[in-house]
Design an enzyme around this catalytic site. Structure first.
Site, short mmCIF file in Angstrom:
data_model
loop_
_atom_site.label_atom_id
_atom_site.label_comp_id
_atom_site.label_asym_id
_atom_site.label_seq_id
_atom_site.Cartn_x
_atom_site.Cartn_y
_atom_site.Cartn_z
N GLU B 58 17.68 9.92 -22.42
CA GLU B 58 16.92 9.80 -21.30
C GLU B 58 16.34 8.20 -21.41
O GLU B 58 15.74 7.66 -22.26
CB GLU B 58 15.79 10.68 -21.03
CG GLU B 58 14.66 10.26 -20.09
CD GLU B 58 15.36 10.05 -18.60
OE1 GLU B 58 16.06 10.76 -18.12
OE2 GLU B 58 14.97 9.24 -18.15
N HIS B 76 15.12 27.10 -3.07
CA HIS B 76 15.93 27.44 -1.68
C HIS B 76 16.70 28.61 -1.85
O HIS B 76 17.16 29.20 -2.82
CB HIS B 76 16.75 26.06 -1.46
CG HIS B 76 16.31 25.08 -0.99
ND1 HIS B 76 15.48 24.94 0.32
CD2 HIS B 76 15.95 23.90 -1.95
CE1 HIS B 76 15.03 23.50 0.12
NE2 HIS B 76 15.15 22.98 -0.98
N VAL B 196 21.62 3.79 -21.77
CA VAL B 196 23.08 3.64 -22.30
C VAL B 196 23.53 2.32 -21.65
O VAL B 196 23.26 1.81 -20.70
CB VAL B 196 23.92 4.92 -21.63
CG1 VAL B 196 25.57 4.47 -21.80
CG2 VAL B 196 23.72 5.95 -22.06
N GLU B 368 22.05 16.24 -5.51
CA GLU B 368 20.61 16.17 -4.83
C GLU B 368 20.33 17.65 -4.50
O GLU B 368 20.97 18.46 -5.10
CB GLU B 368 21.31 15.46 -3.50
CG GLU B 368 22.48 15.56 -2.77
CD GLU B 368 22.20 15.31 -1.24
OE1 GLU B 368 21.15 15.23 -0.88
OE2 GLU B 368 23.23 15.16 -0.55
N CYS B 431 -11.53 16.67 -15.90
CA CYS B 431 -11.38 16.23 -14.71
C CYS B 431 -11.88 17.10 -13.54
O CYS B 431 -11.90 18.43 -13.88
CB CYS B 431 -9.71 16.61 -14.48
SG CYS B 431 -9.10 16.90 -12.80
#
Lengths: 414, 510
Positions: B58, B76, B196, B368, B431
């Site tokens: 990555e 979905h 890469v 996508e 937090c």
């Protein structure tokens, strides 16, 4: 379950002054809860001077101003729990808090004073366009890192927004050797105090660009530049006026938001304009026995006024604890009218002298502030200059309210 | 594996590096997955069930920093893709297996359901078309009237809607991290900050040259998202080009979370190849508005723009008039890797296939939406392709269970008291917006992938994601990084190695 007569949430200037005034009124069972490891609130990081002129007739730094109150709170042995965060507040004044020493605590209070202060508006809050690289900080965070953690956020600085913290940070970063390229203000006037503009910008030749804003932010990893444009009267960027400023840091000083998340949990009703609670003249909210003061009620420009307001809240809370519910008398609503952004308190009783805190909508000259009730003018005062950055306070004696027939008072600047 | 030898596993060979001008050591793998998004990490985890030496590379400082962390987080139910398409198949598989995956990986998941809201007659007709396509795919869909909408979502305006009870939400970044962590636990070597440069064929194998060393592998799985066309070019695959299509989002304050409790979508605009600007309740209790749909030139341009942000508010107000800008706490954008140019538009299927030249180079292109939903299905599909060639052997040591960070704020009071009793770090809230404790920050910094950035903490512990956007907690997190992990101020990063947070110490301090 721990029982307390009065719990104050926050040990900043509001919480400290409220506690002392409650003590002066004879109350002893007081607990202040503070989430940071030391009391003082935002004053701890405000190492510049300019505090206390009204209250002590001296010019103090933030920590000095806070210390005047902290010292007294300690002398009186008023209990402060530091490093303790309140995670829940209900309308029957049940409080859940947590800290390192005691773990989770459940507290039942007879009265609560909200003194949580405010938080800063962020890049998200102003829909800042562009990339999301490292190097974008709110002014208060940059100040905290600088003054409390000795961390310098960057070297080439652009400041968006001319609020007081932004102005102070322009000077502070300059003194640390950073180059502050410009302070940009979208409005045609600054929201900072005049003395800060002179002492922090003019004295250091830092340009203040009114009616300018950032329309793009560029940088893959660390900020590389911002694109700046002039804006028109509708605050929209004017095409053709864009230019880039090379910088590694963007400081945002774009406003403070009263930190009312706990108040919401307790069903405290909030004012859309101030972002703080709607309060009666004793600073009590719509929830019986819960009071509000300081920046959590509305944003102040001077800490001295925060202390004044908090003293009133402390006193009112003790009255409530001693006498119970007493708000049933005839009351009058107070509303902002032409030229006025907001007025506090929003509800008053006819039986008391009143102090109104208000802000005008825009800077202007030769204005008259008027309070009237059904055509009848109760008060009027002329001002050579009015400015949204400077809170106006007006005192009115109770005799003025007694004969009033109407149910509401309007405040205008005309 | 047939071709796996002890020599390959144990030895580092020496390869001549042309650009470096000398012999470099290469690390040997059976399979290398390129790209640490949700799909790449899902494939890596699926592969870790078998006896194979797997690497994942990555280019960013963490997994999931591309489209996987900047989508709607929606699982979905599969009513937009045409029947028989690969997209429909992997999406349906994903929807029915998602809960199980999230359960194994300790990732939040909630089947909240979805309303696709029609604002006019023409759109009502479109609902019936969508219902037809969806039903053919096997999705459960109902056309409902105004009363149903008002009852379920009192703040939403609409003439009619299509209701999909199986639509769900998850945390896309938590899922990607979880997939990667579980893959790592099961032996996958995850190489971050590794980009890469070139891939060369060497006999039957591939040599992957990166900025972080040389890797030799029998199989390459190209799951590089926006860069999948570039990676594919090394396999002789030049039929596809990525057209980056940006989607901008607004995140609303949790104070607005009562406005909707289900996914609320418009009827998709014609030929958009997207869903249109919708409202998504996130698993953490915020609402998202977005995404927009804008083809851009630069695949890495994740900027937001004034024009689109204005559009988001306007379009959201069409069916949720109560929305206003004061509720916004953050904007961000994600980039879809589309394989059709804007002038053509419309539906395209996922491309998942062996490259034309090499059977052992598998390309995933144009993944996508619904890529997140499809990740479990895609992982199975890809591993099946390899299994057909290699006859993969199950690894008995595989453990698919992964424990995430304990989220203090979501526990019962009793459980909170117990934890606070036993560990003082649970008594320290770092937090204020999300009530995140010091222990959670420490857990995030001790993550198995070794990510030590502020964003690494953000996506693992939620710190800086609340309404103050880190105004309160950043100074505290920095202190923990310095005190508990020994970081120098100058070493602190937002994400990439170049994204330095601070310039240094104040004057007179050093």
């Amino acid at each position: 379950m721990i029982n307390k007569e009065l719990v104050i949430i926050g040990a900043g200037p509001a919480g400290l002054a409220a506690a002392l005034s409650a003590y002066e009124e004879g109350l002893r069972d007081i607990l202040i809860i503070e989430r940071e490891s030391k009391p003082g609130g935002i004053l701890k990081q405000c190492i510049h001077d300019g505090f206390g002129l009204h209250k002590f007739k001296e010019i103090l730094t933030g920590p000095e101003y806070a210390f005047r109150y902290i010292e007294k709170v300690r002398e009186k042995n008023i209990e402060i729990l530091t490093d303790t965060i309140v995670t829940m507040l209900t309308n029957d004044k049940y409080i859940k808090a947590i800290n390192q020493e005691q773990g989770i605590m459940e507290i039942k209070a007879q009265a609560v004073i909200l003194a949580m202060g405010s938080r800063e508006r962020t890049s998200g809050g102003i829909s800042l366009p562009g990339d999301r690289p490292a190097g974008i900080y709110t002014a208060g965070l940059a100040q905290n890192l600088m003054n409390l953690h000795n961390i310098k956020v960057g070297e080439k600085i652009v400041i968006l927004g001319s609020g007081d913290i932004g102005l102070i940070m322009a000077r502070r970063l300059t003194l640390e050797g950073a180059s502050v390229k410009a302070v940009l203000e979208i409005m045609p006037y600054s929201n900072g105090l005049k003395r800060n503009i002179n002492q922090c910008l003019v004295d250091y030749d830092i340009p203040l660009k009114l009616q300018h804003t950032v329309i793009d932010v560029k940088g893959d990893s660390r900020l590389e530049s911002v694109t700046v444009a002039e804006v028109d009267n509708q605050l929209q960027p004017i095409p053709g006026t864009e230019y880039d400023i090379d910088c590694d840091t963007l400081i945002l000083s774009v406003g403070l938001i009263p930190e009312n998340e706990l108040s919401r949990q307790a069903n405290v009703q909030l004012d859309d304009i101030t972002g703080g609670a709607l309060v009666k003249d004793n600073l009590e909210t719509n929830v019986e026995g819960i009071f509000s003061c300081g920046n959590v009620l509305h944003i102040h420009d001077l800490v001295d006024y925060v202390s004044d307001e908090a003293e009133k809240a402390g006193k009112s809370a003790v009255e409530y604890i001693n006498q119970g519910k007493k708000w049933e008398k005839e009351n009058i609503f107070v509303e902002p009218g032409q030229g006025i952004n907001y007025v506090i308190p929003q509800v008053i009783s006819k039986e008391k002298d009143q102090i109104f805190s208000m802000r005008v909508k825009q800077p202007d000259t030769d204005k008259t502030i008027k309070l009237f009730c059904e055509e009848e003018v109760i008060f009027e005062q002329d001002f050579d200059k009015v400015n949204p950055s400077e809170m106006i306070k007006i005192d009115i004696k109770k005799e003025k309210f007694k004969p009033l027939k109407g149910k509401s008072i309007k405040v205008v600047a005309i | 594996m047939k071709i796996q030898t002890i020599l390959i596993i144990l030895c580092f060979g020496k390869e001549f590096n042309e650009s470096g001008g000398g012999f470099l050591e290469s690390q040997k793998f059976d399979i290398v997955v390129i790209g640490g998004g949700v799909v790449g990490t899902a494939i890596a985890r699926e592969l870790s069930k078998y006896k194979a030496n797997v690497g994942l590379i990555e280019k960013e400082s963490d997994v999931g920093l591309g489209a996987s962390n900047s989508n709607s987080g929606v699982v979905h139910s599969g009513f937009t893709a045409p029947v028989g398409s690969l997209k429909a198949d992997v999406c349906m598989y994903g929807n029915s297996h998602f809960e199980e995956v999230c359960d194994e990986l300790d990732v939040p998941f909630e089947r909240v359901g979805k309303l696709v809201v029609a604002l006019n007659k023409k759109q009502v007709a479109e609902l019936y078309n969508m219902q037809y396509v969806g039903s053919m795919n096997g999705a459960e869909l109902h056309i409902v009237g105004k009363d149903f909408i008002k009852e379920k979502e009192p703040f939403i305006d609409g003439k009619a809607a299509m209701y999909s009870p199986n639509s769900a939400i998850t945390s896309p970044y938590e899922l990607t991290i979880a997939y990667a962590e579980n893959a790592h636990t099961n032996g996958v070597d995850i190489k971050l900050n590794t980009e890469v440069v070139e891939i060369k064929k060497k006999n039957t194998k591939f040599l992957i040259e990166t900025n972080n060393g040389l890797f030799e592998t029998n199989y390459v799985i190209n799951s590089a998202g926006l860069f999948s066309d570039f990676i594919a070019s090394f396999s002789g695959e030049d039929r596809y080009k990525i057209y980056p299509c940006r989607g901008e989002y607004y995140v609303l304050d949790k104070n607005a979370s009562d406005l909707i409790s289900r996914l609320v979508y418009p009827v998709p605009p014609e030929n958009a190849g997207g869903y249109g600007i919708h409202l998504t309740p996130t698993i953490d209790g915020n609402i998202l508005i977005g995404p927009s749909n804008e083809y851009i030139n630069d695949v890495e341009n994740e900027a937001t723009t004034k024009e689109v942000m204005d559009q988001l508010i306007k379009e959201a107000q069409n069916f949720l008039p109560a929305i206003n800008r004061d509720l916004v706490i953050r904007s961000y954008s994600g980039i879809r890797s589309k394989i059709v140019p804007p002038e053509i538009g419309g539906f395209t299927d996922f491309v998942i296939e062996k490259s034309p030249k090499y059977d052992n180079f598998i390309n995933l292109i144009g993944i996508e939406s619904p890529g997140l939903t499809s990740a479990p299905g895609i992982a199975k599909y890809v591993v099946d392709i390899i299994d057909k060639m290699e006859n993969l052997q199950q690894d008995e040591d595989y453990d698919g269970k992964r424990d995430g960070i304990t989220k203090f704020d979501q526990l019962t009071l009793q459980k909170q008291k117990e934890l606070a009793e036993s560990n003082p770090n649970y008594r320290d809230i770092v937090c204020r917006c999300e009530n995140i404790t010091k222990q959670e920050i420490i857990d995030a910094l001790k993550n198995p992938l070794g990510v030590k950035t502020l964003k690494g903490v953000k996506y693992r512990a939620r710190a800086t994601m609340g309404r103050c956007q880190g105004g309160y907690c950043i100074a505290r997190i920095i202190k923990i990084m310095q005190e508990e992990f020994g970081f120098d101020v100058k070493e602190l990063k937002l994400e990439s190695n170049k994204s330095k947070l601070f310039s240094g110490q104040a004057k007179g301090w050093e």
